[in-house]
Write an enzyme that holds these catalytic residues in place. Structure first.
Site, short mmCIF file in Angstrom:
data_model
loop_
_atom_site.label_atom_id
_atom_site.label_comp_id
_atom_site.label_asym_id
_atom_site.label_seq_id
_atom_site.Cartn_x
_atom_site.Cartn_y
_atom_site.Cartn_z
CE LYS A 112 10.72 2.82 8.48
NZ LYS A 112 11.74 2.54 7.42
CE LYS A 166 21.98 6.60 7.41
NZ LYS A 166 20.67 6.74 8.10
CG HIS A 207 15.10 15.40 3.52
ND1 HIS A 207 14.26 14.66 4.30
CD2 HIS A 207 14.33 15.96 2.56
CE1 HIS A 207 13.02 14.76 3.83
NE2 HIS A 207 13.04 15.54 2.78
CE LYS A 233 20.67 3.13 11.69
NZ LYS A 233 19.61 4.14 11.77
NE ARG A 234 21.65 3.61 0.83
CZ ARG A 234 21.50 4.23 -0.34
NH1 ARG A 234 20.31 4.61 -0.74
NH2 ARG A 234 22.55 4.47 -1.10
CB THR A 283 11.82 6.97 9.49
OG1 THR A 283 12.55 6.36 8.43
CG2 THR A 283 11.51 8.41 9.16
C1 LIG Z 1 12.96 3.15 7.26
C2 LIG Z 1 13.94 2.72 6.24
C3 LIG Z 1 15.15 3.41 6.09
C4 LIG Z 1 15.53 4.59 6.97
O1 LIG Z 1 16.21 4.07 8.08
P1 LIG Z 1 17.04 5.03 9.07
O2 LIG Z 1 17.46 4.12 10.17
O3 LIG Z 1 16.09 6.07 9.54
O4 LIG Z 1 18.17 5.57 8.28
C5 LIG Z 1 16.05 3.00 5.14
N1 LIG Z 1 15.79 1.94 4.34
C6 LIG Z 1 14.65 1.21 4.48
C7 LIG Z 1 14.43 0.04 3.60
C8 LIG Z 1 13.69 1.57 5.42
O5 LIG Z 1 12.55 0.87 5.53
#
Ligand SMILES: *Cc1c(COP(=O)(O)O)cnc(C)c1O
Length: 598
Positions: free
Chosen positions: A451, A345, A145, A339-340, A447
Site C-alpha cells: 500500500k 515487526k 499465514h 501495523k499491528r 500488505t
Molecule cells: C494493511 C493493513 C494492515 C497490514 O499491515 P502490515 O504492515 O502488512 O502488517 C494492518 N492493519 C490495517 C488497518 C491495514 O490497513
C-alpha cells in the site's frame, strides 16, 4: 435482484454471507425462573448471542477457549450447510460439488470445516468414507499465514471431543487412514517422521493436541503461502515432510492490495494525476502503472507528484493536530510504521533509533539534520503484555521529544490512537518512508508494504516477506534494504545470540537503552520502561540489537537522500510505476489459476 450493483467495473455480483447466532426455541428456563434463579434462567440467551457476538480479538496466540472453538465451528458449519442446500436445490449431484465450489481455508481458523464436510456427506447424505474423503480433498484449499509456532492452532482433543464428539471421531479416522496409508507407504515405520506428520500430538499427561495445520494440509488439494520467501519456508521449514509426500501441493500466491481502495479512493489527487498522464485503466489493470516509467525523468511530472504528496501531508498534519495536539511540519520527512504491534515487526527497534537521533541532535545542534516526523499506528492483542509496554514506551518517548524546544522542530514522534483502515487511508498517501523492518523469516508477506510503496513511499526494509519481491520489482536503487537475511538469522540463532554483546559494544545502542532505564522518558516513575529495556539486553528474541547498526545506516541514507528532492521524487515515482504486480486482482487471478483451477 434489481437492487444489486456490481463492484467497480465488475460484471458479476457475488454473495457474501455473514452469519449471526440467535437463541433457539426456549430462551428462558421457566423452571429456574420460577425458582428465583433469574440469571441462570437467562443463560441460553447470553450463550446464544455470544457465539457470534464478539470475534475473538487475539490474533497472535490462540486461546484454548470453548467459545472460540464453538465460534469456528458455527461459522464453518453455517457456510457448508448453506453450500450443500444451494447445490441440492439446483438438482445437482453431490459428486459434482468440487466442480461448483472451492473452499479456501483462511489460516486454520475454519479447519473444522474438513471434518464437518465429512460429517455432512456421510451422516446426513449417506455417502461412504472414500467418496466423501475424495470430495472433501478436492474442495478444500488452505492458506498458511504464519510460521510462528505459537500461532499455529492446536486444540486439546479432550476439549474438542466434549464440544464436537462426532468431529473428534472423524479426525481420528482421517488420521488413521492417513498414517496407515499414504504415510506408511512413504515412510514405513520411521517413528520420528510419523509422529511429526500425525494430526495428533501426544502430551505427557495423556491428553492429545490436534494440530489443525496438519489436518488442513492432509485434507486440502492445495496449500499456499502468501509471498515467495514465505512459501519456500513453508516447504522447507514448516512442512518439509508433506512437501516430500505431496509434490506440487504446496504453492505460492503472493498477496496483493486493491488499487480501488489503496490508490483511487485513499489518494484522489494522485489518482487524478495518473488519469491525466496514463489514462484510467490502472484501476482494474494495475500493470498500466508501468507507463509512468518515462515520466519519472520529467521535471514537470515530478513537481506535480511531489505537489500531491505535500497536499496529503498537510491533510495528515491537520489530523495529527486534531487527534494528538502535536504540530508537525509538512516539509519534514514523514516516516511511517503502521501495523499491528508485535515484537517480530520490531517497533522497538524503530524506537531505539528515534532515541539515538534525539541524542545525536542534542550532541550536534548545529549540524544539518533532515527534519523528521515519525508516525506510528498500532494495536496490541489484549493479552500481549510486551506489545503494550512498547506502545507505552513510544508514547513516553514521544512526549519528551515533542516538548524539547532544543530540537527546534527537527524531530517529532506521533502515535495515532485507534489504528484502523480509515486511519491507514489517511496516513498512506502522506508517507515518505515506509518502515518494513521485521526480523527476516517472520513476516509472511505484509500488505502495508505494498500500500505504501504503491503511493510512492520509499521502503526501509529487511529481506522478509513480500519486501523481497518489492525490492526485485523496484530495483535496489529505489529501496533501502538492510539487516540480516533469513540464513544469517538462522545461523546466529544456531551459534547462540547474545544481545548483551551488542549493547556493550555499540555506544549508540547502550545510550539509547540506558535512557529507557534511567527515567529520562518517565521522570515520575523511573522503573516504568525498565522491563522493556532489560528484555532487549538479555532476551531480544527478534534480534533488534543485532540489526540496529545496519538499520541506522539505512535510515541515514534515506534522510540524506530526502535532501535531494529531484533524486528522491524520481525514486518515489519509480516505486509507484513498478508495483503494479501487487494488485489483489493479480493475486485472485493466481488463486483461480494455480489453486482452484478455474
Ligand atoms: C494493511 C493493513 C494492515 C497490514 O499491515 P502490515 O504492515 O502488512 O502488517 C494492518 N492493519 C490495517 C488497518 C491495514 O490497513
Amino acid at each position: 435482484m434489481c437492487d444489486q450493483e456490481t463492484a467497480f467495473g465488475g460484471q458479476y455480483v457475488n454473495r457474501l454471507r455473514l452469519w449471526e447466532s440467535q437463541v433457539g426455541q426456549y430462551p428462558i428456563d421457566l423452571d429456574k425462573y420460577n425458582q428465583g434463579e433469574y440469571l441462570e434462567a437467562c443463560r441460553n440467551l447470553v450463550d446464544g448471542d455470544a457465539i457470534s457476538g464478539v470475534l475473538y480479538p487475539e490474533d497472535s496466540t490462540p486461546q484454548g477457549k470453548d467459545l472460540r472453538l464453538i465460534q469456528q465451528y458455527f461459522f464453518s458449519a453455517c457456510s457448508l450447510q448453506d453450500i450443500l442446500r444451494q447445490h441440492k436445490s439446483k438438482g445437482l449431484k453431490l459428486s459434482d460439488l468440487p466442480k461448483h465450489y472451492a473452499l479456501q481455508l483462511n489460516d486454520t481458523h475454519p479447519a473444522i470445516a474438513i471434518p464437518e464436510l465429512m460429517r455432512l456427506l456421510m451422516d446426513e447424505e449417506g455417502m461412504v468414507w472414500n467418496e466423501a474423503w475424495d470430495i472433501t480433498r478436492k474442495m478444500c484449499h488452505y492458506t498458511n499465514h504464519t510460521l510462528l509456532p505459537e500461532a499455529l492452532e492446536k486444540w486439546s482433543a479432550a476439549l474438542l471431543g466434549r464440544i464436537l464428539p462426532r468431529h473428534l471421531q472423524i479426525i481420528e479416522m482421517i488420521n488413521h487412514v492417513f498414517l496407515t496409508g499414504e504415510a506408511a507407504d512413504q515412510w514405513g515405520e520411521n517413528v520420528e517422521i510419523i509422529q511429526k506428520v500425525s494430526i495428533f500430538e501426544e502430551l505427557e499427561g495423556g491428553d492429545r493436541l490436534i494440530r489443525m495445520a496438519n489436518l488442513s494440509v492432509i485434507g486440502s488439494r492445495r496449500v499456499n503461502g502468501v509471498a515467495a520467501l514465505h512459501s519456500s519456508l513453508v516447504k522447507s521449514n514448516l512442512f518439509p515432510e508433506f512437501n516430500e509426500l505431496y509434490p506440487g501441493k504446496l504453492v505460492n500466491v503472493t498477496n496483493g492490495v486493491t488499487p480501488r481502495r489503496w490508490l483511487a479512493h485513499c489518494n484522489p489527487c494522485l489518482a487524478k494525476l495518473l488519469d491525466r498522464n496514463i489514462g484510467t485503466e490502472w484501476r482494474t489493470d494495475l500493470t498500466q502503472l508501468s507507463q509512468l516509467e518515462p515520466l519519472a525523468s520529467k521535471e514537470e511530472f515530478l513537481d506535480a507528484f511531489s505537489g500531491v504528496r505535500f497536499k496529503n501531508k498537510e491533510r495528515l498534519a491537520r489530523l495529527i493536530e486534531k487527534e494528538c495536539k502535536i504540530t508537525v511540519n509538512p516539509n519534514a520527512m514523514f516516516d511511517v510504521q503502521i501495523k499491528r504491534l508485535h515484537e517480530y515487526k520490531r517497533q522497538q527497534m524503530n524506537l531505539l533509533h528515534i532515541i539515538s537521533l534525539y541524542h545525536e541532535i542534542l550532541d550536534n545542534p548545529y549540524a544539518e539534520h533532515t527534519p523528521r516526523v515519525f508516525i506510528f499506528g498500532a494495536k496490541a492483542a489484549p493479552g500481549y503484555v510486551m506489545a503494550k509496554q512498547i506502545i507505552l514506551a513510544i508514547n513516553k518517548v514521544a512526549k519528551v521529544i515533542n516538548n524539547d524546544r532544543r530540537l527546534d522542530d527537527r524531530l517529532k514522534v506521533v502515535f495515532l490512537p485507534d489504528y484502523r483502515v480509515t486511519i491507514a487511508e489517511q496516513i498512506i498517501p502522506a508517507a515518505d518512508v515506509s518502515e518494513q523492518i521485521s526480523t527476516a523469516g517472520f513476516e509472511a508477506s505484509g500488505t502495508g508494504n505494498m500500500k505504501l510503496g504503491l503511493n510512492g513511499a520509499l521502503t526501509v526494509g529487511t529481506m522478509d516477506g513480500a519486501n523481497v519481491e518489492i525490492a526485485e520489482a523496484v530495483g535496489s536503487d529505489n529501496i533501502f534494504i538492510f539487516g540480516k537475511t533469513v540464513d544469517e538469522v538462522e545461523a546466529l540463532q544456531k551459534e547462540g545470540y547474545n544481545p548483551y554483546q551488542y549493547y556493550e559494544k555499540n555506544p549508540v545502542i547502550k545510550r539509547a537503552i540506558n535512557s529507557l532505564m534511567d527515567g529520562s522518558f518517565s521522570q515520575h516513575s523511573p522503573e516504568l520502561l525498565k522491563a522493556l529495556a532489560e528484555d532487549l539486553i538479555h532476551n531480544d528474541p527478534f534480534m533488534a540489537l543485532a540489526d540496529f547498526e545496519s538499520y541506522r545506516l539505512a535510515q541515514q541514507k534515506a534522510a540524506e537522500l530526502f535532501r535531494k528532492p529531484r533524486v528522491w521524487w524520481k525514486k518515489a515515482v519509480l516505486n509507484t510505476a513498478r508495483l503494479g504486480h501487487f494488485s489483489s486482482d493479480r493475486s485472485i487471478a493466481d488463486y483461480a489459476e494455480e489453486v482452484w483451477k478455474i
